[in-house]
Design a protein around this motif. Structure first.
Motif, PDB file in Angstrom:
ATOM      1  N   VAL A  65      39.027  48.080  33.697  1.00  0.00           N
ATOM      2  CA  VAL A  65      39.723  46.936  34.302  1.00  0.00           C
ATOM      3  C   VAL A  65      39.846  47.230  35.792  1.00  0.00           C
ATOM      4  CG1 VAL A  65      41.760  45.454  34.264  1.00  0.00           C
ATOM      5  CG2 VAL A  65      40.984  46.573  32.150  1.00  0.00           C
ATOM      6  N   ALA A  66      38.938  46.660  36.576  1.00  0.00           N
ATOM      7  CA  ALA A  66      38.909  46.870  38.024  1.00  0.00           C
ATOM      8  C   ALA A  66      39.531  45.662  38.702  1.00  0.00           C
ATOM      9  CB  ALA A  66      37.474  47.066  38.509  1.00  0.00           C
ATOM     10  N   TYR A  67      40.407  45.902  39.670  1.00  0.00           N
ATOM     11  CA  TYR A  67      41.090  44.768  40.298  1.00  0.00           C
ATOM     12  C   TYR A  67      41.384  45.052  41.768  1.00  0.00           C
ATOM     13  CZ  TYR A  67      45.365  47.538  39.897  1.00  0.00           C
ATOM     14  OH  TYR A  67      46.305  48.537  40.026  1.00  0.00           O
ATOM     15  N   PHE A  68      41.471  43.953  42.523  1.00  0.00           N
ATOM     16  CA  PHE A  68      41.885  44.007  43.917  1.00  0.00           C
ATOM     17  C   PHE A  68      43.177  43.214  44.039  1.00  0.00           C
ATOM     18  CE2 PHE A  68      42.153  41.914  48.064  1.00  0.00           C
ATOM     19  CZ  PHE A  68      42.173  43.019  48.902  1.00  0.00           C
ATOM     20  N   SER A  69      44.175  43.779  44.727  1.00  0.00           N
ATOM     21  CA  SER A  69      45.467  43.124  44.890  1.00  0.00           C
ATOM     22  C   SER A  69      45.889  43.197  46.349  1.00  0.00           C
ATOM     23  CB  SER A  69      46.517  43.805  44.002  1.00  0.00           C
ATOM     24  OG  SER A  69      47.792  43.216  44.186  1.00  0.00           O
ATOM     25  N   ARG A  70      46.341  42.094  46.897  1.00  0.00           N
ATOM     26  CA  ARG A  70      46.734  42.056  48.305  1.00  0.00           C
ATOM     27  C   ARG A  70      47.888  43.010  48.594  1.00  0.00           C
ATOM     28  NH1 ARG A  70      50.652  38.408  51.165  1.00  0.00           N
ATOM     29  NH2 ARG A  70      50.363  38.872  53.370  1.00  0.00           N
ATOM     30  N   TRP A  71      48.881  43.019  47.719  1.00  0.00           N
ATOM     31  CA  TRP A  71      50.073  43.829  47.975  1.00  0.00           C
ATOM     32  C   TRP A  71      49.722  45.295  48.172  1.00  0.00           C
ATOM     33  CZ3 TRP A  71      54.828  44.266  49.571  1.00  0.00           C
ATOM     34  CH2 TRP A  71      55.593  45.374  49.203  1.00  0.00           C
ATOM     35  N   GLU A  72      48.856  45.807  47.315  1.00  0.00           N
ATOM     36  CA  GLU A  72      48.496  47.221  47.381  1.00  0.00           C
ATOM     37  C   GLU A  72      47.512  47.534  48.498  1.00  0.00           C
ATOM     38  OE1 GLU A  72      50.397  46.479  43.579  1.00  0.00           O
ATOM     39  OE2 GLU A  72      48.689  45.476  44.540  1.00  0.00           O
ATOM     40  N   ASN A  73      47.014  46.503  49.192  1.00  0.00           N
ATOM     41  CA  ASN A  73      46.050  46.706  50.270  1.00  0.00           C
ATOM     42  C   ASN A  73      46.517  46.122  51.598  1.00  0.00           C
ATOM     43  OD1 ASN A  73      43.279  47.911  49.273  1.00  0.00           O
ATOM     44  ND2 ASN A  73      44.038  46.586  47.619  1.00  0.00           N
ATOM     45  N   SER A  74      47.833  46.026  51.770  1.00  0.00           N
ATOM     46  CA  SER A  74      48.397  45.482  53.000  1.00  0.00           C
ATOM     47  C   SER A  74      49.402  46.450  53.606  1.00  0.00           C
ATOM     48  CB  SER A  74      49.106  44.150  52.731  1.00  0.00           C
ATOM     49  OG  SER A  74      48.203  43.181  52.254  1.00  0.00           O
ATOM     50  N   VAL A  75      49.597  46.328  54.905  1.00  0.00           N
ATOM     51  CA  VAL A  75      50.664  47.073  55.572  1.00  0.00           C
ATOM     52  C   VAL A  75      51.980  46.630  54.962  1.00  0.00           C
ATOM     53  CG1 VAL A  75      51.806  47.512  57.767  1.00  0.00           C
ATOM     54  CG2 VAL A  75      49.338  47.168  57.698  1.00  0.00           C
ATOM     55  N   GLN A  76      52.877  47.568  54.659  1.00  0.00           N
ATOM     56  CA  GLN A  76      54.125  47.245  53.973  1.00  0.00           C
ATOM     57  C   GLN A  76      55.326  47.813  54.717  1.00  0.00           C
ATOM     58  OE1 GLN A  76      53.693  48.759  49.995  1.00  0.00           O
ATOM     59  NE2 GLN A  76      51.770  47.699  49.649  1.00  0.00           N
ATOM     60  N   THR A 110      43.273  45.875  25.698  1.00  0.00           N
ATOM     61  CA  THR A 110      41.938  46.409  25.409  1.00  0.00           C
ATOM     62  C   THR A 110      41.886  47.928  25.346  1.00  0.00           C
ATOM     63  OG1 THR A 110      41.354  46.479  27.767  1.00  0.00           O
ATOM     64  CG2 THR A 110      40.866  44.433  26.555  1.00  0.00           C
ATOM     65  N   GLY A 111      42.942  48.593  25.846  1.00  0.00           N
ATOM     66  CA  GLY A 111      42.897  50.043  25.945  1.00  0.00           C
ATOM     67  C   GLY A 111      42.002  50.510  27.077  1.00  0.00           C
ATOM     68  N   GLY A 112      41.723  49.608  28.028  1.00  0.00           N
ATOM     69  CA  GLY A 112      40.817  49.919  29.123  1.00  0.00           C
ATOM     70  C   GLY A 112      41.432  50.806  30.190  1.00  0.00           C
ATOM     71  N   ASP A 113      40.561  51.421  30.981  1.00  0.00           N
ATOM     72  CA  ASP A 113      40.990  52.233  32.120  1.00  0.00           C
ATOM     73  C   ASP A 113      41.168  51.338  33.338  1.00  0.00           C
ATOM     74  OD1 ASP A 113      40.751  54.527  30.565  1.00  0.00           O
ATOM     75  OD2 ASP A 113      38.660  54.850  31.161  1.00  0.00           O
ATOM     76  N   LEU A 114      42.236  51.568  34.101  1.00  0.00           N
ATOM     77  CA  LEU A 114      42.513  50.772  35.290  1.00  0.00           C
ATOM     78  C   LEU A 114      41.865  51.393  36.523  1.00  0.00           C
ATOM     79  CD1 LEU A 114      46.278  49.955  34.654  1.00  0.00           C
ATOM     80  CD2 LEU A 114      44.482  48.237  34.973  1.00  0.00           C
ATOM     81  N   PHE A 115      41.308  50.539  37.373  1.00  0.00           N
ATOM     82  CA  PHE A 115      40.764  50.975  38.657  1.00  0.00           C
ATOM     83  C   PHE A 115      41.211  49.975  39.715  1.00  0.00           C
ATOM     84  CE2 PHE A 115      37.551  50.657  42.016  1.00  0.00           C
ATOM     85  CZ  PHE A 115      37.548  51.963  42.477  1.00  0.00           C
ATOM     86  N   GLN A 116      42.009  50.452  40.671  1.00  0.00           N
ATOM     87  CA  GLN A 116      42.503  49.587  41.747  1.00  0.00           C
ATOM     88  C   GLN A 116      41.615  49.751  42.979  1.00  0.00           C
ATOM     89  OE1 GLN A 116      46.031  50.169  44.717  1.00  0.00           O
ATOM     90  NE2 GLN A 116      46.886  49.410  42.789  1.00  0.00           N
TER      91      GLN A 116
END
Length: 372
Positions: A65-76, A110-116
């Motif tokens: 399960v590969a995903y892109f998320s704005r929160w985790e890729n923005s200045v915080q 699904t029991g899938g592996d996460l990839f951010q």
């Protein structure tokens, strides 16, 4: 609030490029992208092998399960208003991007592996600045390089690809992932979060960028509804024949365990992390006088009320703990989910994790005591 931080590098303005190749990907309400000199071009899109439903994926398929998320890729800085609260889920001191929230559900099923996906440079914290940067990336076109890679990609048979919708299409970071990883021969399944306008052209473009893959029907989740999206996510996964790892009766991520005594019979369950479930939990400990109805449920009125804008669903899952805003009742549903025949909408607030056969021997009226 606890927030993840990464060093920020200022982004120079994009140099206008004459590249004619279109970018592809999925998208959501989290809009934006950094302006940088174009160094990587998007690959030429081709026709995908298939876009549709699978008859059934092998149950032993290895899932990523590969995903892109704005929160985790923005200045915080911790200013959720600046990041726009619609793009995140706030749970106590923890903040999660809406796309990551859905990705977690897919991985749990699904029991899938996460990839951010992590871009080498962060996007601006300001939402409007991110929108402008995203437009510049798309117009260049420019694929932002990713700083992380998937370990042993060959082991995976199925790749779920998640992202927010940016300007009616996918962020170029998702296209970067597809450009950097050869998914030939694999099954690719897109999903996205959005701010009300759906998936746009993102799913079709994923198919164009995966010409040697089987691309299945995707799911678009409104970002404002991700915390109540579990039923829709599961229904979608079932419809495409996704592999399923049976849930453990123990607590799942984002759920709170609850103990229920029904006439001396101990029942275990969990409450979901939703506004309605949290409101009910605040009433505990409590005892509800319940009536058996139709050999499918026990229901009873609660003291006080739960404020909600939801009207509920005219269906339920076996084991569901629900709240009905119409008559201010809480119910256990233990059978007949295939023929619900409900006349009033119910909102899922939790589920029973014990064996539902315990309800078979219970009488027509019971006292149900809820404890944290």
């Amino acid at each position: 609030m606890n927030c993840k931080t990464t060093a920020f590098k200022p982004f120079p303005l994009l140099v206008a490029a004459s590249l004619a190749l279109p970018l592809a990907g999925c998208a959501s309400e989290e809009t934006g992208a950094p302006a940088v000199e174009p160094t990587t071009q998007a690959p030429e899109p081709e026709q995908a092998e298939q876009v549709g439903k699978a008859d059934e994926l092998p149950s032993d398929s290895k899932v990523l399960v590969a995903y892109f998320s704005r929160w985790e890729n923005s200045v915080q800085t911790g200013d959720v208003d600046t990041m726009t609260s619609a793009s995140v889920v706030v749970q106590g001191d923890e903040i999660t991007g809406t796309t990551e929230y859905v990705a977690d559900q897919v991985a749990a099923y699904t029991g899938g592996d996460l990839f951010q996906m992590r871009t080498s440079e962060l996007y601006p914290e300001d939402f409007d600045e991110t929108v402008d940067a995203a437009h510049e990336e798309r117009d260049a076109p420019y694929l932002p390089p990713l700083q992380n890679t998937v370990d042993n990609l060959d082991q995976y048979d199925v790749v779920f690809l998640g992202f927010p919708i940016w300007s009616s299409t996918a962020p170029n970071a998702a296209a970067s992932f597809l450009a950097e990883n050869d998914l030939s021969g694999k099954t690719v399944v897109p999903f996205c979060t959005h701010d009300g306008y759906g998936q746009g052209s993102s799913f079709a473009r994923v198919g164009e960028l995966c010409p040697a893959s089987t691309v299945l029907e995707g799911l678009a989740v409104p970002a404002a509804e991700v915390q109540s999206s579990q039923t829709d996510v599961v229904a979608w996964l079932e419809s495409i024949g996704a592999p399923h790892v049976e849930e453990s009766p123990s607590q799942q991520a984002g759920e709170t365990p609850v103990s229920i005594d029904i006439g001396g019979t101990a029942i275990e369950g969990v409450l979901f992390d939703t506004p309605e479930a949290r409101a009910f939990q605040a009433m505990m400990p409590c005892t509800i006088s319940m009536v058996r109805y139709g050999d499918r449920e026990y229901y009873g009125s609660i003291e006080g009320s739960i404020e909600t804008d939801e009207t509920g669903d005219l269906s339920f899952e076996d084991g569901a703990i629900t709240y009905c805003p119409t008559n201010n009742t809480v119910a256990f549903f233990f059978s007949q989910s295939s023929n619900p025949d409900l006349t009033m909408g119910v909102i899922p607030i939790g589920r029973v994790t014990s064996d539902l056969a315990a309800f078979d021997a219970m009488g027509s009226r019971v006292e149900a005591s809820f404890q944290n």
